[in-house]
Design an enzyme around this catalytic site. Structure first.
Site, short mmCIF file in Angstrom:
data_model
loop_
_atom_site.label_atom_id
_atom_site.label_comp_id
_atom_site.label_asym_id
_atom_site.label_seq_id
_atom_site.Cartn_x
_atom_site.Cartn_y
_atom_site.Cartn_z
N ASP A 179 63.75 14.29 -10.68
CA ASP A 179 64.66 13.33 -10.07
C ASP A 179 65.19 12.41 -11.18
O ASP A 179 64.78 12.51 -12.33
CB ASP A 179 63.99 12.58 -8.92
CG ASP A 179 62.88 11.65 -9.40
OD1 ASP A 179 62.63 11.58 -10.63
OD2 ASP A 179 62.25 10.99 -8.55
N SER A 180 66.11 11.50 -10.80
CA SER A 180 66.84 10.77 -11.84
C SER A 180 66.27 9.41 -12.17
O SER A 180 66.59 8.83 -13.19
CB SER A 180 68.28 10.58 -11.36
OG SER A 180 68.26 9.80 -10.17
N GLY A 181 65.42 8.89 -11.30
CA GLY A 181 64.95 7.51 -11.46
C GLY A 181 65.60 6.59 -10.42
O GLY A 181 65.19 5.44 -10.26
N GLY A 182 66.61 7.10 -9.73
CA GLY A 182 67.32 6.30 -8.72
C GLY A 182 66.43 5.89 -7.56
O GLY A 182 66.58 4.80 -7.00
N PHE A 183 65.49 6.76 -7.19
CA PHE A 183 64.61 6.44 -6.07
C PHE A 183 63.76 5.20 -6.37
O PHE A 183 63.47 4.40 -5.49
CB PHE A 183 63.70 7.63 -5.71
CG PHE A 183 62.76 7.31 -4.59
CD1 PHE A 183 63.23 7.05 -3.31
CD2 PHE A 183 61.38 7.25 -4.81
CE1 PHE A 183 62.37 6.72 -2.27
CE2 PHE A 183 60.51 6.93 -3.77
CZ PHE A 183 61.01 6.67 -2.51
N GLY A 188 69.74 8.38 -0.46
CA GLY A 188 69.93 7.03 0.06
C GLY A 188 69.16 6.78 1.34
O GLY A 188 68.40 7.62 1.81
N ASP A 240 61.65 17.52 -0.35
CA ASP A 240 60.48 17.14 -1.13
C ASP A 240 59.84 15.94 -0.45
O ASP A 240 60.53 15.16 0.20
CB ASP A 240 60.88 16.75 -2.55
CG ASP A 240 61.69 15.47 -2.57
OD1 ASP A 240 62.89 15.51 -2.20
OD2 ASP A 240 61.13 14.40 -2.88
N CYS A 287 43.75 29.83 9.17
CA CYS A 287 44.34 29.52 7.86
C CYS A 287 43.64 30.36 6.79
O CYS A 287 42.41 30.40 6.72
CB CYS A 287 44.21 28.03 7.56
SG CYS A 287 44.96 27.56 5.99
N CYS A 313 39.96 26.78 3.56
CA CYS A 313 39.49 27.23 4.88
C CYS A 313 38.63 28.48 4.78
O CYS A 313 37.77 28.70 5.63
CB CYS A 313 40.68 27.45 5.81
SG CYS A 313 41.50 25.92 6.27
N HIS A 323 44.68 23.00 0.90
CA HIS A 323 44.92 23.38 2.29
C HIS A 323 46.28 22.88 2.77
O HIS A 323 47.06 23.65 3.34
CB HIS A 323 43.83 22.86 3.24
CG HIS A 323 44.24 22.91 4.67
ND1 HIS A 323 44.17 24.07 5.42
CD2 HIS A 323 44.82 21.97 5.48
CE1 HIS A 323 44.66 23.84 6.63
NE2 HIS A 323 45.07 22.58 6.69
ZN LIG Z 1 43.50 26.04 5.12
#
Ligand SMILES: [Zn+2]
Length: 382
Positions: A93-97, A243, A292, A330, A335, A361
């Site tokens: 990412d750019s750093g904007g967050f 945003g 993400d 799972c 698991c 998990h």
């Molecule tokens: Zn699992």
């Protein structure tokens, strides 16, 4: 070297299956991008653990490399893939967050949408975080959360740092606004972001890296429209919806639906910072290809598992003699080898293994849910 192909388009919704080709292999979309803040997924997972999770890619935070001042060393070593032995596609990412998370987000106790901090908790307090000192035409002046020194992030520095890190996909520097921004503020932030995008794109980016543009505009339709059209016209590989997304999940769905009227459908769409299990199917139906989120790995480190029934807190005392796995069906490493009782014990004993096992998990579980969703799209059922 890079290509995005739509393999299957749902007739019932905007959901689609796609394939992103990169120099580090393919990503089949819709895909989840786990957050690897400083190059590794928190919880003590190494690259072999990640092979157990079906994780296709990961996203790394540029700001933290600036904060630690280590991008140069990563470059000398040959980039993030070599440095962390992760041979799949990487995003930075750019750093904007961090303008939001260290600024208004921290100051006001806000998330990007209400699902993280429900809307009834949103109280308007004094705006402006202490770690974001100033936003000017030139860039943002941060105070380091680590040692308090000043970091002046500009679009040029964001681009140069992301080039040093060498991820497959890099992001334009934007201003991530707050869900409480009024129209005037959101407009100013959008216009400044657009100016930063142009400056970022003047930097020569190597052919081994591709750029994602970011649609701004907060919850304001006229701004979202302007920003979507602006980003469509940029020479970028993918388009992210960034945003503030409003005060609730509903606001978020409305924002995406509105953006969808204008967005270029030939490019991959990334919904930034959202990846909650509960919203997965809905956002995929709205045409999101990539998302993400730090949530699945963060809750794992604190003892919460993702299950078919939703969130499951393994720490409760009643589970100390439950010798079943988290999910019987799972097939994940955890698991297959550990029961709830053992995990409960490891968490109570504060053993680091606990967080690692639950992170494996949660990532695996999320991937299998995505496989099911892709299957539904394939069969025309989504
Ligand atoms: Zn699992």
């Amino acid at each position: 070297m890079f290509q995005f192909k739509i393999l299957k388009q749902s007739k019932k919704s905007k959901a689609r299956i796609g394939e992103i080709k990169t120099p580090h292999g393919k990503i089949i979309t819709p895909a989840f991008i786990p957050v690897a803040t400083l190059g590794v997924i928190k919880g003590g997972l190494d690259f072999r653990d990640l092979e157990l999770t079906k994780t296709q890619c990961q996203i790394v935070n540029t700001f933290h490399f600036l904060d630690l001042n280590r991008a140069e060393e990563v470059k000398k070593f040959g980039g993030l893939h070599k440095f962390f032995k992760f041979q799949k596609p990487i995003f930075t990412d750019s750093g904007g967050f961090q303008i939001f998370s260290l600024g208004k987000g921290a100051e006001l106790g806000l998330g990007k949408i209400g699902s993280i901090f429900p809307e009834n908790n949103i109280q308007k307090k004094k705006e402006g975080g202490k770690l974001v000192k100033r936003i000017t035409q030139k860039g943002i002046l941060f105070r380091s959360p680590r040692d308090g020194r000043e970091i002046y992030l500009t679009p040029e520095l964001s681009a140069q740092t992301q080039i040093k890190l060498g991820a497959d996909f890099i992001y334009l520097l934007d201003i991530c606004g707050s869900p409480l921004d009024d129209l005037k503020t959101a407009k100013k932030e959008m216009e400044l972001s657009h100016w930063w995008f142009e400056r970022f794109l003047r930097i020569k980016i190597p052919p081994t890296q591709q750029v994602f543009g970011i649609i701004q505009g907060g919850i304001y339709k006229e701004l979202r429209k302007t920003s979507t059209q602006f980003v469509n016209n940029l020479p970028v590989f993918g388009i992210a919806i960034g945003g503030a997304l409003g005060k609730s999940k509903n606001d978020m769905y409305k924002t995406i639906s509105f953006v969808n009227r204008y967005i270029d459908w030939q490019r991959p769409h990334h919904l930034l910072g959202i990846g909650d299990l509960e919203v997965l199917e809905k956002i995929i139906k709205l045409g999101i290809d990539l998302f993400d989120c730090a949530l699945p790995t963060r809750i794992a480190r604190h003892g919460t598992a993702l299950t078919f029934k939703g969130y499951f807190n393994i720490l409760k005392n009643q589970y100390k003699s439950n010798f079943e796995p988290i999910e019987k069906d799972c097939k994940c490493f955890t698991c297959q080898n550990y029961s709830i009782a053992q995990l409960n014990f490891l968490f109570k004993a504060k053993e680091q293994l606990a967080g690692r096992l639950l992170t494996i998990h949660n990532l695996y579980f999320l991937e299998t849910q995505l496989e099911k969703i892709r299957e539904k799209i394939e069969m025309g059922k989504l």
